[in-house]
Write a protein that holds these residues in place. Sequence first.
Motif, short mmCIF file in Angstrom:
data_model
loop_
_atom_site.label_atom_id
_atom_site.label_comp_id
_atom_site.label_asym_id
_atom_site.label_seq_id
_atom_site.Cartn_x
_atom_site.Cartn_y
_atom_site.Cartn_z
N PRO A 35 0.91 -1.05 0.04
CA PRO A 35 0.20 0.07 -0.02
C PRO A 35 0.94 1.34 -0.32
O PRO A 35 2.10 1.17 0.37
CB PRO A 35 -0.95 -0.19 1.36
N THR A 36 0.24 2.27 0.03
CA THR A 36 1.17 3.80 0.15
C THR A 36 1.49 3.92 1.27
O THR A 36 1.30 3.25 2.23
CB THR A 36 0.01 4.93 -0.06
N GLU A 193 -1.23 -2.23 -6.91
CA GLU A 193 -2.31 -2.95 -7.61
C GLU A 193 -1.87 -4.56 -7.43
O GLU A 193 -0.89 -5.10 -8.33
CB GLU A 193 -2.72 -2.49 -8.88
N LEU A 195 -3.22 -7.11 -8.83
CA LEU A 195 -3.57 -7.54 -10.26
C LEU A 195 -2.37 -7.47 -11.12
O LEU A 195 -2.12 -8.35 -12.13
CB LEU A 195 -4.69 -6.42 -10.94
N LEU A 198 0.12 -10.45 -10.08
CA LEU A 198 -0.69 -11.43 -10.76
C LEU A 198 -0.59 -11.82 -12.22
O LEU A 198 -0.21 -12.92 -12.64
CB LEU A 198 -2.17 -11.77 -10.34
N LEU A 219 0.97 -15.73 -7.22
CA LEU A 219 -0.12 -16.67 -6.82
C LEU A 219 -0.19 -17.29 -5.64
O LEU A 219 -1.11 -17.50 -5.05
CB LEU A 219 -0.32 -17.46 -8.24
N TYR A 222 -0.97 -14.83 -3.13
CA TYR A 222 -2.37 -14.67 -3.27
C TYR A 222 -2.96 -15.71 -2.29
O TYR A 222 -3.74 -15.29 -1.74
CB TYR A 222 -2.76 -14.60 -4.57
N GLN A 232 -4.18 -8.50 2.38
CA GLN A 232 -4.76 -7.58 2.12
C GLN A 232 -3.94 -6.87 0.96
O GLN A 232 -4.66 -6.53 -0.02
CB GLN A 232 -4.59 -6.37 3.03
N SER A 235 -5.01 -8.46 -2.17
CA SER A 235 -6.87 -8.50 -2.57
C SER A 235 -7.18 -7.35 -3.24
O SER A 235 -6.90 -6.17 -2.76
CB SER A 235 -7.29 -8.85 -1.54
N ASP A 236 -7.78 -7.42 -4.48
CA ASP A 236 -8.51 -6.22 -5.02
C ASP A 236 -9.59 -6.65 -5.81
O ASP A 236 -9.34 -7.30 -6.69
CB ASP A 236 -7.52 -5.17 -5.69
N PRO A 237 -10.77 -6.54 -5.36
CA PRO A 237 -11.34 -5.61 -4.28
C PRO A 237 -10.82 -6.23 -3.02
O PRO A 237 -10.62 -7.35 -2.72
CB PRO A 237 -12.82 -5.81 -4.46
N PRO A 238 -10.78 -5.17 -1.98
CA PRO A 238 -10.49 -5.76 -0.62
C PRO A 238 -11.09 -6.61 -0.08
O PRO A 238 -12.08 -7.21 -0.19
CB PRO A 238 -10.74 -4.26 0.20
N HIS A 273 -15.42 -12.40 -3.87
CA HIS A 273 -16.12 -13.29 -4.89
C HIS A 273 -16.32 -14.66 -4.40
O HIS A 273 -16.92 -15.59 -4.97
CB HIS A 273 -15.13 -13.56 -6.12
N VAL A 355 -6.48 -22.54 -4.72
CA VAL A 355 -6.50 -21.09 -5.00
C VAL A 355 -7.83 -21.00 -5.33
O VAL A 355 -8.66 -21.66 -5.93
CB VAL A 355 -5.75 -20.70 -6.18
N ARG A 356 -8.63 -19.87 -4.56
CA ARG A 356 -10.08 -19.43 -4.46
C ARG A 356 -10.08 -18.21 -5.10
O ARG A 356 -9.53 -17.33 -4.44
CB ARG A 356 -10.67 -19.78 -3.24
#
Lengths: 356, 361
Positions: A35-36, A193, A195, A198, A219, A222, A232, A235-238, A273, A355-356
Motif C-alpha cells: 500500500p501507499t 495493485e 493484479l 498476478l 499466486l 495470493y 490485504q 486482494s483487490d477488491p479488498p 467473490h 486457489v480460490r
Amino acid sequence: MTLVASQLSLTHNGEVFLEDISFTASPGITVLVGPTLSGKTTLMRVLAGLIKSDSGSITVNNVDVGAISVKDRSVSFVYQQFINYPSLTVFDNIASPLRVQKPKIKKDEIKDRVHEVAQMLRITELLDRKPSALSGGQQQRVAIARSLARKSDVVLLDEPLANLDFKLREQLRDELQRIFADANMMVIYSTAEPLEALDMAAHTIVMNEGRVEQDGKALDLYSRPNNLPVAQAMSDPPLNLISSSVATANSESIGSALRDKFGGTFTIGIRPHNISLKSEGARDIAISGKVRIAEITGSATYLHLDLENAQKIVLEIDGAQNFTSGSTMTVFLDRSAVYGFDPKTGATLFAPSAVR
Amino acid sequence: MAEIRLENVAHSYDGGSTFALNPISVTWKDGNAVALLGPSGCGKTTLLNIISGLLTPSVGRVYFDGVDVTDLDTAKRNVAQVFQFPVLYDTMTVRQNLAFPLKNRNVSKDVIAERVEEIAELLGISKYLDIRPLKLRSDLQQLVSLGRGLVRKDVPAILFDEPLTVIDQNFKWTLRGRLKEMHNNTRHTLVYVTHDQTEALTFADEVVVLNQGNIVQTGTASDLFLTPQDEFVGFFIGSPGMNFLDGKVNDGAVMVGSTRIGTTLSATTIANGNVRVGIRPEFLSIDETGKGLPVEINRVEHRGGYKLVHADSVQGKFVAKLDNESALVAGQSVHLAFHPERTYLFRDSKVCGTVNVKGAK
C-alpha cells in the motif's frame, strides 16, 4: 546475474522507513507490492543509490555497489511521474544517457539502440516529435525506452503506470511483460495493485510498513499469505474481514462453524467473490446482513452488506443485479475459501488448500 | 438541485480550426449522478469546464433548470467543484476549511457545526478536524477537499474532476461506496469526470462515454457492458475489453474463417459482406462438442478469482475469462463457444446486428 539486498535499514527523525530488508532479484521482473507508504519508493531510491541506508548492503553481480557513485552505477530509474526533456526530440531524449556514457558509444550504435527500443515500445513514428506533442501514455513509453536503451544491469520502475488512463495501463502492462521477459536485466517494478503482480506472474515481494512481509510467486502470496497485511496487499477488491464471533444465520458464531479448523476468536478473511447469494454446498456458512448499497459495473455487482456489531462485507456477484437498500438477506461464505488470522499478531492461522 | 441541459454545445481552443468537443445536445435529469468517461483527450474535462463556467463554449447554450447560464461565470452559477488534487486553505483548520463554503453563504453557526461533523463522519476524517490540512497526507487532504465540495446542500450541481486519483487503492473502494450512499440520500445532481471505468460504472446512474470529442454512447453500466452500440464502447468498457474478429455475413450465416458461428438475428437487414464480430471475454466458453471456433491457447493468466486465457485463431487474437476450474495450458488446441445473444456484429464501428448462436453448426 543477481542483485542481493541484505539487511537494509533506514530511520529518519526517529521514523522507521526501512527495516531489515533482504531479498535476491534475478534477471527478469521482481514486483514490489504494497500500500501507499509501505516503503516501496524508499527502497527503490536506496537501490538506485539516491539515498544511503543506515545499514545493510547491496551487491550486483557479487560487487558491493555501496561505494560506487550514482552516476557510475548501472542503474536506470523510471518514475511514476514520467520525466522527459521538453526541448529535446523523442530520439534525443532516449539517446541522451547514451551520449554521456563512458566508454564512449559510437554514433551509429546510439542510433541503432534508440531504434531498437523505440520499436519495442512502439514509438518509432514519434522519434522526431517533442514530448509536448505526446499523450501521457506515449511520454511514459519514452521514459521507459530511455531506461532500456542504457542496457543497465538494474532497471527500477516506480509505479510506472499509476498516472496513466485505466485502458492504457491495461495495454502497457501486457507490453512491459513481453519486453522484460526477454531482457537480460533485473527489473524491479513497484505497484499498489495486486493484479499487476498476478498478471506478470513474477517473483513478488510484499512490503508493509517498511518491512518485507513475504517473498515468492505472486499466486502463492495470493493463496497462501503468511499474514493479514500480505493477504490485504494481494486482494483487490479488498479482503473482507469479520470477527469469528459474528453470528451465522442459524445463530452459531462463524467461529463455531469453523471449529474444526481453529478454536477461540479469530479474524475471518474472505474475498468478495467467495461469498454467494445462494448456498453452493452444504458446508457453506450462512450469515445475515442488511443491504447498504449495490454497485453495478455491468460485468459484476458489488453488494455492500452491514452485519451485526457494525461489521461490513462486500460481495462480488457476476452480472448486474439490483437490491433494495435496507432489506435484510442471507448470504453464504464458501468455507473452502475462508482464511483465519490471529486477531493480535495478524499471523495466518489457516488458509484455503487451493486457489480460490 | 437542477436539471442540466446542453443545447448544441461545441468547443474549439484554436478559433475553430479543430474542435475538442463536437456539437452535443443532452439533458441530465435533476438528482442524477452522471459520469463522463473516456481516455485522455476525449473532451470530458472540456465538457465539465463548460458546465462549471470555467470555459465559455464556442457554440451553443447551457441551461440549469431551464435558465440560460452560458454567460454566467462559475461563482454566479453557484456550483460546487472538486478537483483532481487538493485545493485547501492552510491558514485554516480542516474544520474551518469544511465550514468555509457555508460561512460564505451566511448559514447559521449551529447548522454549519452540524453539517461539518456530518461530512467529516461520512469521509472518515472526524479526528483531523482541528489540525491544518498541510499536516495531513495527500490522500487525507483530498478527502477534505471532497468534503468542501459536498458540504453545501443548496448547489444546483456538484462537479468532480477525477477526484479519487490520489486516494489509496484500498480506500477507494470504501469511499466510492460512501459517496454513492450519500448520493442515494441527498440526490444532488452530480457530474463526475473519470478515465476509470470502475469508478464511472459503479457510481453513476448514467454514464456518458466520450471519444475524440463525441459522445459515443450513454447508458447505465449494464447497457454499456451488455449492449455496446459502438466498437469503442466494446473496447473501452470491460477489463479486458471486447474481442473483435474479422468475419463475414453470407445469406444470414455468420462466418469466422471457415467456422459458422451462428446466424444473424435479423437476416434481411444485414447485407452480405465483411463484418467485425464482437464478443466480451466473459461470454466465451470452451465448446466440448468441438463445433466452436478452433483456437490455440498461447498464455493462461491466473488472476486469483478467475483465469484469463489468451488464444489465437485464424481471424485474430482472443481473450476469454474463465473460472479456476478450467484446466487449460499454453499450446493446447480447443474450440470456443460464443454466448447466444451476446455476440454482436459491427460495421463502420457501429453495431449492425446480433448473432443467433443457436443456428451454429
